[in-house]
Design a protein around this motif. Structure first.
Motif: not given
Lengths: 172, 79
Positions: B46-58
């Motif tokens: 993944l690009d980026g550093t926002d773990k929470e946003a990535a978690r929600q999307a995935l």
């Protein structure tokens, strides 16, 4: 009748379906999976094969093809949809049919003649069958369908209401 | 960032692959194995550093696409 036969990357027997329909005196045309509309159609056939290489799960990627939105809408409006083999799996993944498919318990490929019992003839697909009658049918399966119990359905993804006219045959 | 997703068959669903692997392991002389579950592992870069946003999307992608909630469970880790 006007039949639309869908075509995904790695569909097979799509040409056979078109040939069979024309042989019976009806009109058939192929619809590429990127098309967003079905056109003038009385019945959609989702053929077998290995859509998207069966990657992830059989039918899991094909269900997101633009044409599947049109098929959902068509089925919701009472249109006839027939899924064969991988087409059945695509319809299951799309939520047009209940349940999911898992591998045969013995992990074997089953190729045999089976007897199908006509459970209902209150459907355009079985209207000419006598209820309770057995018919011989060749069957090839790697995966068998499981239907969700009530408990399972609660945790399932929201599904489109399947049309009473949707008939299917579980195969490979 | 990397996402790691493990998809396994639900415990209530018969897992013939797991059963077959278990039998093969026993045949090879391995003992004390209670059960084997065969699943899938996905590593997503993944690009980026926002773990929470990535978690929600995935998490949403896992539920709608990457797993079939009828027959599979998933575990999602972002690191």
């Amino acid at each position: 009748m006007n039949f639309s036969v869908l075509q995904f990357p790695a569909s097979n027997c799509d040409q056979d379906a078109v040939h069979a329909i024309r042989h019976l005196g009806h009109s058939a045309r192929l619809v590429w999976h990127k098309d967003a509309t079905l056109g003038d159609t009385d019945c959609v056939i989702v053929p077998g094969g290995f859509s998207y290489g069966d990657y992830l799960r059989c039918g899991a990627i094909a269900r997101f093809s633009p044409v599947m939105q049109a098929v959902k809408q068509f089925a919701d409006n009472g249109g006839l949809v027939l899924g064969i083999c991988n087409g059945f799996q695509v319809l299951t993944e799309a939520g047009l049919l209940p349940g999911a498919l898992i591998r045969n318990r013995d992990l074997q490929f089953h190729c045999e003649n089976i007897l199908l019992k006509t459970a209902t003839n209150d459907s355009p697909f079985t209207a000419r069958f006598r209820r309770g009658k057995f018919s011989a049918c060749p069957s090839l399966t790697v995966k068998a369908a499981i239907l969700p119990t009530k408990k399972h359905s609660q945790s399932s993804r929201p599904t489109t209401k399947s049309s009473g006219n949707t008939a299917t045959r579980p195969e490979t | 960032m990397k996402a790691k997703i493990i998809i396994t068959p639900k415990k209530a669903v018969v897992d013939p692959q797991g059963i077959t692997v278990l039998k093969a392991l026993e045949h090879m002389g391995h003992t004390g194995i209670k059960a084997v579950h065969v699943g899938k592992f996905l590593e997503i870069e993944l690009d980026g550093t926002d773990k929470e946003a990535a978690r929600q999307a995935l998490d949403s992608a896992c539920h709608k696409f990457l797993s079939n909630p009828l027959i599979e469970d998933y575990k999602l880790e972002i690191e």
